[in-house]
Scaffold this motif. Structure first.
Motif, short mmCIF file in Angstrom:
data_model
loop_
_atom_site.label_atom_id
_atom_site.label_comp_id
_atom_site.label_asym_id
_atom_site.label_seq_id
_atom_site.Cartn_x
_atom_site.Cartn_y
_atom_site.Cartn_z
N GLY A 23 -4.19 0.03 -5.31
CA GLY A 23 -4.25 0.25 -3.86
C GLY A 23 -5.52 -0.32 -3.25
N LEU A 24 -6.64 -0.25 -3.97
CA LEU A 24 -7.88 -0.84 -3.46
C LEU A 24 -7.77 -2.36 -3.36
N PRO A 64 0.81 -1.23 0.00
CA PRO A 64 0.00 0.00 0.00
C PRO A 64 0.83 1.27 0.00
N SER A 94 0.59 4.35 -2.84
CA SER A 94 0.31 5.74 -2.45
C SER A 94 1.38 6.69 -2.97
N GLN A 144 -5.74 -3.04 -0.11
CA GLN A 144 -6.22 -2.61 1.20
C GLN A 144 -6.77 -3.77 2.02
N ALA A 145 -7.61 -4.57 1.41
CA ALA A 145 -8.18 -5.73 2.09
C ALA A 145 -8.62 -6.73 1.02
#
Length: 660
Positions: free
Chosen positions: A298-299, A243, A247, A302-303
C-alpha cells in the motif's frame, strides 16, 4: 390485546427475522460448490478418504505379515504393502500440491503482486440433530417434539449451508450466524455434566486427518476456525494492484489473525493438529506477516517515490526489512516441532522465499537512497545512521559513520546491491526447489523481475577501473509506520434469533434447570387484591406472597414463575402485560399456571459454570443474540461463561397484584 407468548408483536418480528436469516443463508452459501475453490475442497475430501482407506489396508497387511509364517503369503503381502505405500505416496503428493496451491485464490488483475497463502476450510460430515434434540424437548422440557420439526430442520439447513460458504461478506455472515446459533443451543441444551450426545466429525485443514468429539465446543471451535480461514481466502483474492485492494487485504488478514488468536486463547484439548496452540500461533503469525506485506504494498501505491528522495527510499527499505523480519519469525515457527510435522512444505518454502525476497528488497531501496538520492542535510544524518547502523537515537555512533562523499556513497550502495542480488538469487533457488511453487508462474515473474532490476542497477555502478573490494553492507533496521494487529471477529454484527425460542426464555427454560409445572391454579380476587407481588419480565416472577391471602390459600409460592394466564401462554410477556391482564379479570378470579424450580437447578443470575474444553461461550449481548422477550442478559466480558439474567437487581420495580 395481550400477545400470545411473545410481547410487542414479537411474533411478526421474529418471523421477519427468521425469513431474513433464511435469505442470508441462501445468499451466503455456494449451494452448487462449483467454484474453483469448491472443486479443490471436494478433491481434498476425496483424497482424505482414499488416504484413510489405504492406511487401513496397510495396517491390516502389516498385521498379516507379522502373524503368518507361510513364505508365499508373506511374499504376496509384501507386494501388496509395496503397492499400498506407492499409492499413499502419490496421494500425499497430490494433497501436498492442493495444499500448496497458493495460486488458486490469485486475484484477476493486471498488476503483478506476490501470491499470498490462503487457508483451506475445515470439512465436515452431515449431522443428525433431530434424534437428540427431540429426546431433550420431550423428556426434559415436556413439550411435543413433533411440533419442533420445523425448527430442527432450520438448524440442519443452516449447518449444511455453513459447510460451503461463499468467499464473500455474505459467507462470513453465514458462518457467524451459525456460530451464534450454536451459542444459543449450548446455553439451552448443554450442561457441564451432559452433552447433546452428537458426534461432531471434522477433517483437519492442514493434514486431512479426521477428528471427532462429542463436545459442542469442538463444533464451535471448528466454525470459528473456518471464519478465520475464510478471511484468509478473501484477503488472498483481493486486487492488490490498487490502494483499495491492499486496504481490504490488510483488514482481512487482521481479522484472520484475530480469529486464530481468539481460538488459541479459549479452546483447549483440540483433537486435530490445525487447532492446537502451536498451529494457531503459527497461523496468527503468518496472517500478521501477510498483513504487513500488504501494508508495504500500500505504501508503494500511495505515491510513486522519486529515486532521488533519499529519506523516502530509506523508509521503504525499513518497511521491506520489517516484512522480512515477520516472515523470518514465521519460518522459524514452521521449522520447529510439532508444527513442521504437518504444515505443508510449499507453505514453509514460500515463507522462506518471501523472507529472502523482502530482505533483498530492503537492500535494493537502501542502494537507491545512497546512489541516486540527493545529499542529505547534516541534521538528517542521525536518522540515517539509525536506519543503516541500527543505533538508537540517543546512542553514540559505533564504527564508521555513513559516507557523505559521492564516491563513498556509490561504493556503499554497490555493497547493498550486492546483498540484494544474492538474496534474490537465493529466493529464486528456493523457488525452484519446491515443485508446487514452480507451478506458480507469477511468483517466478516477480522474483526474476526484481533480480533483473538489481543487476541493471549494479551494472550502472560497476566501473571498469573499480578494483577495490566493497565492504560488507550492514543490515537495514526493520521499522514500520503501521504494525497490523489482530482483530477479533465481531459476532454482534450479525443479529440472530434463537431458533428454539418457543421453548421459553433461556434464563429459566434450559437443560441446566429442572422444574415442576403446577396448575391451572384458580386465584380469586380478595379485598386486598390477589395477595402476591410480581417482579421481572419474561417470565414474570412471583416475588412475594401475602400470608393468609388468596394466593397463599391457592398454593402459590414465592419464586414461582407465571407461564400461563387464563390459558394464554405468557412465558415471553413483559411485567406490564401480566399486570394489565390481571387488572382486566373480574370477580371470578384468574386461572394461572406456574413453574417452580426444583432443588439443584441453576437459578437465574447464578455464578459461573465453566463447561469442559474451554468452550467458546459468549454473552447474549456480545454475540448479538436477539431474545424475543424483553429480559435481556446483563453485559458480560467478551467470553463470559454466564448467560443468566440477573433478577432482583436494585431498581427493579416490585408490583403488587392489582386491586379491584
Amino acid at each position: 390485546m395481550v400477545p400470545e407468548g411473545r410481547p410487542d408483536g414479537a411474533g411478526a418480528g421474529e418471523e421477519s427475522a427468521r425469513l431474513q436469516a433464511a435469505g442470508s443463508v441462501r445468499k451466503g452459501c455456494d449451494l452448487l460448490a462449483n467454484s474453483q475453490h469448491g472443486c479443490l475442497q471436494s478433491r481434498r475430501a476425496q483424497i482424505h478418504q482414499q488416504i484413510n482407506r489405504e492406511l487401513r489396508m496397510r495396517t491390516g497387511a502389516e498385521n498379516l505379515y507379522r502373524a503368518t509364517s507361510n513364505a508365499r503369503v508373506r511374499e504376496t503381502v509384501a507386494l501388496e504393502l509395496s503397492y499400498v505405500n506407492s499409492s499413499l505416496q502419490l496421494l500425499k503428493e497430490e494433497l501436498e500440491g492442493l495444499d500448496g496451491n497458493v495460486d488458486a485464490d490469485r486475484p484477476q488483475s493486471e498488476g503483478i503482486t506476490v501470491p499470498m497463502i490462503p487457508l483451506g476450510l475445515k470439512e465436515t460430515k452431515q449431522l443428525d440433530w433431530a434424534t437428540p434434540l427431540k429426546e431433550l424437548i420431550s423428556g426434559h422440557f415436556g413439550e411435543d417434539s413433533a411440533s419442533y420439526e420445523a425448527e430442527i430442520r432450520e438448524l440442519e439447513d443452516l449447518r449444511q449451508a455453513a459447510r460451503t460458504p461463499s468467499r464473500s461478506e455474505a459467507g462470513l455472515e453465514l458462518l457467524t450466524a451459525y456460530y451464534n446459533q450454536l451459542c444459543f443451543q449450548e446455553a439451552r441444551f448443554v450442561t457441564p455434566a451432559r452433552s447433546l450426545g452428537l458426534l461432531f466429525h471434522w477433517y483437519d485443514s492442514l493434514t486431512g486427518v479426521p477428528a471427532q468429539q462429542r463436545a459442542l465446543a469442538f463444533e464451535k471451535g471448528s466454525v470459528l476456525f473456518n471464519i478465520g480461514a475464510l478471511h484468509t481466502q478473501i484477503g488472498a483474492r483481493q486486487d492488490r494492484s490498487c490502494p483499495e485492494g491492499t486496504s481490504c487485504a490488510v483488514e482481512a488478514f487482521q481479522r484472520a489473525a484475530g480469529a486464530f488468536s481468539l481460538l488459541r486463547e479459549n479452546f483447549s484439548h483440540a483433537p486435530s493438529p490445525d487447532m492446537s496452540p502451536a498451529s494457531l500461533s503459527m497461523l496468527e503469525q503468518l496472517m500478521t506477516a501477510q498483513a504487513q506485506e500488504c501494508v508495504f504494498e500500500g505504501l508503494l501505491l500511495q505515491a510513486p517515490v522519486a529515486p532521488r528522495d533519499c529519506l523516502a527510499q530509506l523508509h521503504l527499505a525499513q518497511e521491506a526489512a520489517q516484512v522480512a523480519a515477520e516472515y523470518r519469525l514465521v519460518h522459524q515457527t514452521m521449522a520447529q516441532p510439532p508444527v513442521q510435522d504437518y504444515v505443508p512444505f510449499p507453505w514453509t518454502t514460500l515463507v522462506h522465499v518471501k523472507a529472502e525476497y523482502f530482505r533483498a528488497l530492503a537492500h535494493y531501496h537502501a542502494a537507491l537512497a545512497l546512489c541516486d538520492g540527493a545529499p542529505v542535510a547534516e541534521a538528517e544524518l542521525p536518522a540515517l545512521e539509525q536506519i543503516f547502523l541500527g543505533l538508537p537515537a540517543s546512542s553514540e555512533p559505533r564504527g564508521p559513520a555513513l559516507p557523505q562523499e559521492q564516491e563513498d556513497r556509490r561504493k556503499l550502495g554497490k555493497a547493498h546491491l550486492k546483498r540484494a542480488i544474492l538474496g534474490q538469487e537465493e529466493a529464486l533457488r528456493l523457488h525452484a526447489v519446491c515443485r508446487a511453487l514452480r507451478r506458480v508462474d507469477l511468483l517466478q515473474v516477480v522474483l526474476a523481475q526484481a533480480l533483473r532490476r538489481s543487476l541493471a542497477k549494479y551494472s550502472e555502478l560497476d566501473l571498469e577501473d573499480d578494483f577495490c573490494e566493497a565492504a560488507e553492507a550492514p543490515d537495514v533496521r526493520p521499522k514500520t509506520q503501521r504494525r497490523p494487529e489482530g482483530r477479533a471477529p465481531s459476532f454482534s454484527r450479525v443479529k440472530v434469533a434463537d431458533i428454539f425460542h418457543r421453548l421459553g426464555p433461556l434464563s429459566v427454560f434450559s437443560a441446566r434447570n429442572r422444574w415442576r409445572l403446577a396448575g391451572p391454579i384458580h386465584v380469586a380476587r380478595g379485598e386486598g387484591g390477589f395477595g402476591f407481588t410480581l417482579r421481572g419480565d419474561a417470565p414474570v416472577l412471583i416475588a412475594a406472597v401475602v400470608p393468609g391471602g388468596r394466593a397463599a390459600a391457592a398454593g402459590l409460592k414465592e419464586g414461582d414463575y407465571i407461564v400461563s394466564v387464563n390459558g394464554q401462554p405468557c412465558r415471553w410477556w413483559k411485567h406490564a402485560d401480566v399486570v394489565a391482564q390481571l387488572k382486566g379479570v373480574g370477580d371470578e378470579g384468574v386461572s394461572l399456571q406456574v413453574l417452580t424450580l426444583l432443588p439443584g437447578a441453576e437459578p437465574p443470575g447464578s455464578g459461573d459454570r465453566r463447561p469442559a474444553l474451554g468452550a467458546l461461550l459468549r454473552s447474549q449481548k456480545e454475540c448479538g443474540w436477539e431474545t424475543p422477550g424483553p429480559a435481556q442478559a446483563s453485559p458480560r466480558p467478551l467470553l463470559g461463561w454466564n448467560r443468566k439474567a440477573k433478577r432482583g437487581k436494585a431498581g427493579r420495580r416490585l408490583s403488587p397484584a392489582p386491586h379491584p
